[in-house]
Design a protein around this motif. Structure first.
Motif, PDB file in Angstrom:
ATOM      1  N   LEU A 225       0.644  -1.149  -0.048  1.00  0.00           N
ATOM      2  CA  LEU A 225      -0.077   0.134   0.155  1.00  0.00           C
ATOM      3  C   LEU A 225       0.688   1.247   0.010  1.00  0.00           C
ATOM      4  N   GLU A 226       1.902   1.395   0.766  1.00  0.00           N
ATOM      5  CA  GLU A 226       2.636   2.372   0.914  1.00  0.00           C
ATOM      6  C   GLU A 226       3.553   2.692  -0.408  1.00  0.00           C
ATOM      7  N   VAL A 227       3.940   1.642  -1.315  1.00  0.00           N
ATOM      8  CA  VAL A 227       4.694   1.677  -2.574  1.00  0.00           C
ATOM      9  C   VAL A 227       3.573   2.099  -3.336  1.00  0.00           C
ATOM     10  N   ARG A 228       2.045   1.545  -3.427  1.00  0.00           N
ATOM     11  CA  ARG A 228       1.294   2.247  -4.272  1.00  0.00           C
ATOM     12  C   ARG A 228       1.058   3.792  -4.069  1.00  0.00           C
ATOM     13  N   ASP A 229       1.175   4.101  -2.998  1.00  0.00           N
ATOM     14  CA  ASP A 229       0.834   5.531  -2.502  1.00  0.00           C
ATOM     15  C   ASP A 229       1.937   6.398  -3.100  1.00  0.00           C
ATOM     16  N   VAL A 230       3.339   6.084  -2.774  1.00  0.00           N
ATOM     17  CA  VAL A 230       4.436   6.647  -3.368  1.00  0.00           C
ATOM     18  C   VAL A 230       4.506   6.929  -4.866  1.00  0.00           C
ATOM     19  N   LEU A 231       4.081   5.910  -5.517  1.00  0.00           N
ATOM     20  CA  LEU A 231       3.867   5.677  -7.018  1.00  0.00           C
ATOM     21  C   LEU A 231       2.860   6.745  -7.427  1.00  0.00           C
ATOM     22  N   THR A 232       1.602   6.665  -6.724  1.00  0.00           N
ATOM     23  CA  THR A 232       0.732   7.596  -7.352  1.00  0.00           C
ATOM     24  C   THR A 232       1.199   9.062  -7.072  1.00  0.00           C
ATOM     25  N   LYS A 233       1.953   9.209  -5.695  1.00  0.00           N
ATOM     26  CA  LYS A 233       2.244  10.888  -5.777  1.00  0.00           C
ATOM     27  C   LYS A 233       3.280  11.150  -6.949  1.00  0.00           C
ATOM     28  N   ILE A 234       4.298  10.413  -7.146  1.00  0.00           N
ATOM     29  CA  ILE A 234       5.028  10.609  -8.087  1.00  0.00           C
ATOM     30  C   ILE A 234       4.439  10.737  -9.562  1.00  0.00           C
ATOM     31  N   LEU A 235       3.698   9.853  -9.851  1.00  0.00           N
ATOM     32  CA  LEU A 235       3.190  10.054 -11.186  1.00  0.00           C
ATOM     33  C   LEU A 235       2.010  10.957 -11.474  1.00  0.00           C
ATOM     34  N   GLY A 236       1.428  11.502 -10.186  1.00  0.00           N
ATOM     35  CA  GLY A 236       0.166  12.438 -10.191  1.00  0.00           C
ATOM     36  C   GLY A 236      -0.933  11.755 -10.827  1.00  0.00           C
ATOM     37  N   LYS A 237      -1.024  10.331 -10.795  1.00  0.00           N
ATOM     38  CA  LYS A 237      -2.466   9.807 -11.277  1.00  0.00           C
ATOM     39  C   LYS A 237      -2.268   8.455 -10.447  1.00  0.00           C
ATOM     40  N   GLU A 238      -3.711   8.068 -10.024  1.00  0.00           N
ATOM     41  CA  GLU A 238      -3.777   7.125  -9.299  1.00  0.00           C
ATOM     42  C   GLU A 238      -3.360   5.833  -9.848  1.00  0.00           C
ATOM     43  N   VAL A 239      -2.633   4.971  -8.774  1.00  0.00           N
ATOM     44  CA  VAL A 239      -2.090   3.754  -9.500  1.00  0.00           C
ATOM     45  C   VAL A 239      -2.593   2.601  -8.791  1.00  0.00           C
ATOM     46  N   ASN A 240      -3.369   1.599  -9.606  1.00  0.00           N
ATOM     47  CA  ASN A 240      -3.770   0.466  -9.214  1.00  0.00           C
ATOM     48  C   ASN A 240      -2.932  -0.625  -8.723  1.00  0.00           C
ATOM     49  N   LEU A 241      -3.375  -1.015  -7.424  1.00  0.00           N
ATOM     50  CA  LEU A 241      -2.595  -2.123  -6.796  1.00  0.00           C
ATOM     51  C   LEU A 241      -3.122  -3.410  -7.113  1.00  0.00           C
TER      52      LEU A 241
END
Length: 314
Positions: A225-241
Motif C-alpha cells: 500500500l505504501e509503495v502504491r501511494d508513493v507511486l501515485t504521488k510521483i506519477l500524479g495519477k492513481e495507481v491501481n494495486l
C-alpha cells in the motif's frame, strides 16, 4: 588507493563506482577505480570521462581474464541468474574465479562483497541461495579483511514495472501480501555508498569477516500500500494495486521465467512473507545499518532513468 570492481556491470557495483569517484573528486585522498566488464562498451560514459577510472575487459566466467595485481581492494557481487536453472552452481563457479584471482594477487588486502538479505540461510530462500553459495566460498579468501554487505529488497525494483505504471490506467503488481505486510527495503544508491565506505575505511575491523545488513531509513519497512501511494504521488495519477496471492506465484513467475527457475523464485518471494524463512530466521550475527534515501526519492530517480531508456529506444 586502487579499488578493483569485478564484475562492474551490476546495478550495485555501478552505484559503488559512482560513490568512489565522487569521493575521489571531493577529497584529497587518491582513489583510483579499475572496473572489469565483459564488454567494455557497457562502461558508462560518466565513468569513462573520469581521470581516475579505468575500464578493463574481463569475463567472470574465466578466472584467467582477471589480474588484480596493483589493486588494494576488490568489490564484487555475484551477478543475478534469473534465467539459469543451475544458478547455484554458476554462482559457486564464478565466486571461485574471483577468489582465485584475489589470492593470486600480492597487493589485495581487502574484499567487499555485496550479497543479499537471507544469505545466511541454506533453505527456504530460493534464488537467494546463489548469494549463500557465493558467501560460503568468498569468506574463505585468504586476505586480512572481508566485509559482506547484505542489502534488503531494492526500492528501485518497483520501477521495473514502468510499462504498466505509464499505461493509461497505471497499475503495479505486488506479491507482498497482505497489502499492509511490510518488507525491509533499501535504495541501491545507499548500498553503493556503503560498499565505497567499507572499501576505503581506515578504522580497524573488529573481526576478519564483518557482516552487515543494510535497510532503508524506515526501519519497519514498507508495505504494498505504501509503495502504491508513493507511486501515485510521483506519477500524479492513481495507481491501481494488483496483489498476487501466494497461491498464484507459480503462474506469475511462470509467465516470464524458464520452468526450471520458477520454484526458486516462488520460494524466494514466499520467504519475504509472514511466516517466511527471512522473518522466522533472522541472522543474529549480522550488524544492521540504515541508509538515508527515502522510497519516494529512490523511485523518482528510477522512473526518470526508465523514461530516458524508453525515450532512447523509441
Amino acid at each position: 588507493m586502487r579499488i578493483g570492481v569485478a564484475p562492474a556491470s551490476t546495478r550495485t557495483c555501478a552505484a559503488a563506482i559512482r560513490s568512489l569517484l565522487e569521493q575521489s573528486s571531493n577529497s584529497s585522498s587518491s582513489i583510483e577505480v579499475r572496473a572489469w566488464y565483459r564488454d567494455i562498451a557497457k562502461a558508462p560514459s560518466e565513468f569513462l570521462s573520469h581521470a581516475n577510472f579505468e575500464a578493463v575487459k574481463g569475463d567472470v566466467s574465466d578466472a584467467s581474464s582477471f589480474d588484480f595485481e596493483g589493486c588494494d581492494v576488490i568489490i564484487t557481487v555475484p551477478p543475478p541468474f534469473f534465467k539459469h536453472e543451475n544458478m547455484v552452481e554458476l554462482s559457486e563457479n564464478l565466486s571461485r574465479n574471483i577468489k582465485t584471482a584475489i589470492e593470486k594477487s600480492t597487493t589485495v588486502k581487502r574484499l567487499v562483497m555485496m550479497s543479499s538479505m537471507g544469505a545466511h540461510l541454506y533453505d527456504g530462500v530460493g534464488e537467494i541461495k546463489t548469494k549463500t553459495a557465493a558467501e560460503r566460498i568468498l569468506v574463505e579468501t585468504r586476505i586480512p579483511r572481508i566485509t559482506v554487505i547484505r542489502p534488503a529488497y531494492f526500492m528501485e525494483n518497483w520501477a521495473a514495472q514502468y510499462p504498466t505504471l505509464k499505461a493509461p490506467e497505471p497499475s503495479v503488481f505486488s506479491y507482498l501480501t497482505p497489502s499492509d505486510w511490510k518488507l525491509e527495503m533499501v535504495s541501491i544508491k545507499d548500498v553503493g555508498k556503503l560498499a565505497a565506505k567499507e572499501a576505503t575505511a581506515d578504522a580497524p575491523q573488529s573481526t576478519p569477516v564483518y557482516i552487515c545488513e543494510i535497510q532503508g531509513p524506515q526501519k519497519e519497512g514498507y508495505s504494498s500500500l505504501e509503495v502504491r501511494d508513493v507511486l501515485t504521488k510521483i506519477l500524479g495519477k492513481e495507481v491501481n494495486l494488483q496483489l498476487i496471492e501466494k497461491s498464484k506465484l507459480p503462474d506469475f513467475f511462470g509467465a516470464f521465467l524458464p520452468s526450471g527457475c520458477v520454484n526458486e523464485f516462488v520460494e524466494m518471494a514466499s520467504s519475504f512473507l509472514q511466516g517466511g524463512a527471512l522473518n522466522v530466521n533472522p541472522d543474529p550475527q549480522a550488524n544492521v545499518v540504515h541508509g538515508d534515501t527515502s522510497l519516494e526519492s529512490a523511485l523518482e530517480e528510477a522512473i526518470r532513468e526508465q523514461e530516458k531508456i524508453s525515450g532512447n529506444s523509441a
